[in-house]
Design a protein around this motif. Sequence first.
Motif, PDB file in Angstrom:
ATOM      1  N   UNK A   2       0.814  -1.210   0.000  1.00 32.49           N
ATOM      2  CA  UNK A   2       0.000   0.000   0.000  1.00 32.49           C
ATOM      3  C   UNK A   2       0.849   1.263   0.000  1.00 32.49           C
ATOM      4  N   UNK A   3       1.925   1.240   0.780  1.00 34.86           N
ATOM      5  CA  UNK A   3       2.833   2.390   0.795  1.00 34.86           C
ATOM      6  C   UNK A   3       3.485   2.584  -0.572  1.00 34.86           C
ATOM      7  N   UNK A   4       3.829   1.474  -1.236  1.00 35.01           N
ATOM      8  CA  UNK A   4       4.418   1.573  -2.575  1.00 35.01           C
ATOM      9  C   UNK A   4       3.443   2.195  -3.554  1.00 35.01           C
ATOM     10  N   UNK A   5       2.166   1.833  -3.442  1.00 36.55           N
ATOM     11  CA  UNK A   5       1.161   2.418  -4.329  1.00 36.55           C
ATOM     12  C   UNK A   5       0.995   3.909  -4.054  1.00 36.55           C
ATOM     13  N   UNK A   6       0.987   4.280  -2.776  1.00 36.89           N
ATOM     14  CA  UNK A   6       0.826   5.691  -2.418  1.00 36.89           C
ATOM     15  C   UNK A   6       2.017   6.510  -2.909  1.00 36.89           C
ATOM     16  N   UNK A   7       3.229   5.985  -2.753  1.00 32.05           N
ATOM     17  CA  UNK A   7       4.414   6.697  -3.230  1.00 32.05           C
ATOM     18  C   UNK A   7       4.347   6.907  -4.739  1.00 32.05           C
ATOM     19  N   UNK A   8       3.964   5.849  -5.459  1.00 29.71           N
ATOM     20  CA  UNK A   8       3.868   5.991  -6.913  1.00 29.71           C
ATOM     21  C   UNK A   8       2.802   7.001  -7.293  1.00 29.71           C
ATOM     22  N   UNK A   9       1.652   6.935  -6.608  1.00 30.66           N
ATOM     23  CA  UNK A   9       0.565   7.864  -6.923  1.00 30.66           C
ATOM     24  C   UNK A   9       0.980   9.311  -6.656  1.00 30.66           C
ATOM     25  N   UNK A  10       1.650   9.532  -5.515  1.00 35.44           N
ATOM     26  CA  UNK A  10       2.088  10.889  -5.197  1.00 35.44           C
ATOM     27  C   UNK A  10       3.106  11.386  -6.216  1.00 35.44           C
ATOM     28  N   UNK A  11       4.033  10.507  -6.602  1.00 36.92           N
ATOM     29  CA  UNK A  11       5.032  10.899  -7.589  1.00 36.92           C
ATOM     30  C   UNK A  11       4.424  11.192  -8.944  1.00 36.92           C
ATOM     31  N   UNK A  12       3.489  10.348  -9.379  1.00 36.59           N
ATOM     32  CA  UNK A  12       2.863  10.561 -10.690  1.00 36.59           C
ATOM     33  C   UNK A  12       1.956  11.783 -10.692  1.00 36.59           C
ATOM     34  N   UNK A  13       1.376  12.111  -9.560  1.00 30.42           N
ATOM     35  CA  UNK A  13       0.559  13.312  -9.479  1.00 30.42           C
ATOM     36  C   UNK A  13       1.410  14.562  -9.654  1.00 30.42           C
ATOM     37  N   UNK A  14       2.659  14.483  -9.176  1.00 31.30           N
ATOM     38  CA  UNK A  14       3.544  15.643  -9.247  1.00 31.30           C
ATOM     39  C   UNK A  14       4.287  15.749 -10.574  1.00 31.30           C
ATOM     40  N   UNK A  15       4.407  14.642 -11.302  1.00 34.05           N
ATOM     41  CA  UNK A  15       5.179  14.637 -12.547  1.00 34.05           C
ATOM     42  C   UNK A  15       4.428  13.852 -13.613  1.00 34.05           C
ATOM     43  N   UNK A  16       4.470  14.336 -14.858  1.00 33.32           N
ATOM     44  CA  UNK A  16       3.731  13.668 -15.929  1.00 33.32           C
ATOM     45  C   UNK A  16       4.592  12.716 -16.745  1.00 33.32           C
ATOM     46  N   UNK A  17       5.857  12.477 -16.315  1.00 32.16           N
ATOM     47  CA  UNK A  17       6.725  11.568 -17.064  1.00 32.16           C
ATOM     48  C   UNK A  17       7.371  10.494 -16.200  1.00 32.16           C
ATOM     49  N   UNK A  18       6.837  10.290 -14.974  1.00 35.86           N
ATOM     50  CA  UNK A  18       7.361   9.253 -14.098  1.00 35.86           C
ATOM     51  C   UNK A  18       8.729   9.528 -13.531  1.00 35.86           C
ATOM     52  N   UNK A  19       9.178  10.778 -13.562  1.00 34.84           N
ATOM     53  CA  UNK A  19      10.543  11.097 -13.132  1.00 34.84           C
ATOM     54  C   UNK A  19      10.643  11.507 -11.673  1.00 34.84           C
ATOM     55  N   UNK A  20       9.526  11.566 -10.967  1.00 34.38           N
ATOM     56  CA  UNK A  20       9.553  11.998  -9.566  1.00 34.38           C
ATOM     57  C   UNK A  20      10.356  11.019  -8.700  1.00 34.38           C
ATOM     58  N   UNK A  21      11.041  11.568  -7.709  1.00 37.42           N
ATOM     59  CA  UNK A  21      11.789  10.725  -6.766  1.00 37.42           C
ATOM     60  C   UNK A  21      10.856   9.760  -6.055  1.00 37.42           C
ATOM     61  N   UNK A  22       9.651  10.220  -5.722  1.00 41.06           N
ATOM     62  CA  UNK A  22       8.683   9.351  -5.036  1.00 41.06           C
ATOM     63  C   UNK A  22       8.315   8.155  -5.906  1.00 41.06           C
ATOM     64  N   UNK A  23       8.172   8.371  -7.199  1.00 44.31           N
ATOM     65  CA  UNK A  23       7.861   7.259  -8.107  1.00 44.31           C
ATOM     66  C   UNK A  23       8.983   6.243  -8.115  1.00 44.31           C
ATOM     67  N   UNK A  24      10.225   6.718  -8.119  1.00 48.46           N
ATOM     68  CA  UNK A  24      11.374   5.804  -8.153  1.00 48.46           C
ATOM     69  C   UNK A  24      11.595   5.086  -6.831  1.00 48.46           C
ATOM     70  N   UNK A  25      10.957   5.540  -5.756  1.00 45.23           N
ATOM     71  CA  UNK A  25      11.066   4.841  -4.477  1.00 45.23           C
ATOM     72  C   UNK A  25      10.130   3.640  -4.385  1.00 45.23           C
ATOM     73  N   UNK A  26       9.274   3.463  -5.376  1.00 43.49           N
ATOM     74  CA  UNK A  26       8.271   2.404  -5.354  1.00 43.49           C
ATOM     75  C   UNK A  26       8.554   1.352  -6.420  1.00 43.49           C
ATOM     76  N   UNK A  27       8.508   0.057  -6.074  1.00 38.75           N
ATOM     77  CA  UNK A  27       8.628  -0.986  -7.106  1.00 38.75           C
ATOM     78  C   UNK A  27       7.565  -0.875  -8.189  1.00 38.75           C
ATOM     79  N   UNK A  28       6.368  -0.395  -7.834  1.00 44.87           N
ATOM     80  CA  UNK A  28       5.337  -0.169  -8.847  1.00 44.87           C
ATOM     81  C   UNK A  28       5.750   0.956  -9.787  1.00 44.87           C
TER      82      UNK A  28
END
Length: 532
Positions: free
Chosen positions: A206-232
């Motif tokens: 669940x935390x991995x999903x939240x990190x990915x969601x927060x990162x993708x909300x902030x960036x439109x190309x998947x480059x957010x640090x939060x996105x890279x912290x999640x295996x998803x």
Amino acid sequence: MTTFAVRPGTSRQLAGTGTLLRFALRRDRLMIPVWIGVNALMVLSMPNTLEGLYGTPAERADLIRQMTANSSLRAMIGPVFDDSIGALTAWRVGVYAGALAAVMSLLVVVRHTRDEEESGRQELVASGMVGRRASLTSALLAAAVANAVLALLVTAGLAGQGTAGALALGLGIAGVGMVFATMAAIVAQLTESARLARGLTAGVLGAAFVLRAAGDSASDDGSSVLTWLSPLGWLENLRPYADERWWVLALLAGAVLLQGAVAYGLAGRRDIGMSFLPTRPGPATGRLGSAGALAWRLQRGGVLGWSIGFLLAGAVYGGMTEGAAGLVGDNENARRIFERMGGQSGLTDAFLASMVGMLGLVAALYIVASVLRLHGEETSGRAEPVLANAVGRLRWAAGHLAIAFGGSALLMLLAGLGFAVGYGRETGPILGACLVQLPAIWVIGGLAVLLTGVLPRAAAAAWGVAGAVLLIGWVGPALDVPQAVLDVSPFGHLPKLPGGEMEWGPVLVLLGLAVVLVAAGLAGLRRRDMTT
């Protein structure tokens, strides 16, 4: 302390792995195929759906433009990297397929490690010519086999869209599954309870999903640090069908190898049945003085976790309602799918109804898990000391069933409150739409009670029923399957709210059916021998 019949050494410590693997796959001959089938069908059904929704380059270009501008939808699904059907398939279902593979994997690993130790069966197995790490190895291999089959099906099914992209998506989904398999292997060494091991690993997911969601909300190309912290997020950034980044697979492989090494190291440093974080003992007095209180103590962590998830999911779906209406726009095919899921009404109401229905389908998984806790208590031998006192079987079962059925009502209520917070209006109709899902949820729960009480050896088949209902509700409308197939699910008979007409007849019939199933299950439990 357990005495092993083998001497130290790598080969000796893996002795019996093959036998245990065959046994694990035989035990999971129903559960694993259901999980694989639901996941694979969800992925493989998507290309035809997307071709119907966005059949022209202009429609696909408009989709990408709107997704780039809509942070709420990016948080839910992720960014789009290309306008091909293959890339859109990876965008639409990739993250969810990875999450389902992760859930399947953690369930398999915990079942064949900590569950076996908690029940005492591992002690008997270890008394033979079985190595210390054979159980852990066989559990991880069982998860690997399941994920490999899933990857093969995804790759073969999507090869027509492009072999390289299909292979990348299949390997990415399987890689995420194995990351959480090895994560579950570590948690199983740390905790003394299989229930806690499953809950903690699911919490990490669940935390991995939240990190990915927060990162993708902030960036439109998947480059957010939060996105890279999640295996998803790694699966997303593998970019199947969009100039694949093959090196991302090295991140997944590295995480699997590192976590596997940690799990193996921990497994060699503890006795069977023990853990590095033992459960704090306490007397069964005061708040634990009744069967119902004990059931609540056993299941309160799960109820809390599910409740938080449903509240957040409702808020997210409610917040993206307006954006979803704008995304569909004049696309008649997309509108028709939403209306099949949500009923003939305005697009906003149809979207809300379809999302409420999806949460109802997920709540059916909760009620099955909660009801089957009865079966787990029985097969582990923990029910016998309780029933040896002045506690009847019906009273013992009632405590768990109150949490299962009452908990499902709590989940849908919280989901409705989340929708109201996220959407900001129509609080009453949305709450009503959430609560009207309960009769169908309770029918699934009643079937689980019936299997537990009458056919305990087949109790796990309740997962297959819940998975089939989830598949029908999720994929059926998109594939335009006949209404007769949709009606197989109890959810197909519910009124589509908000926006539709409230029909009390089907609701009352489903409530009556749920009562009959529960009563028959309790009658069977009362008459049969325990642990048979």
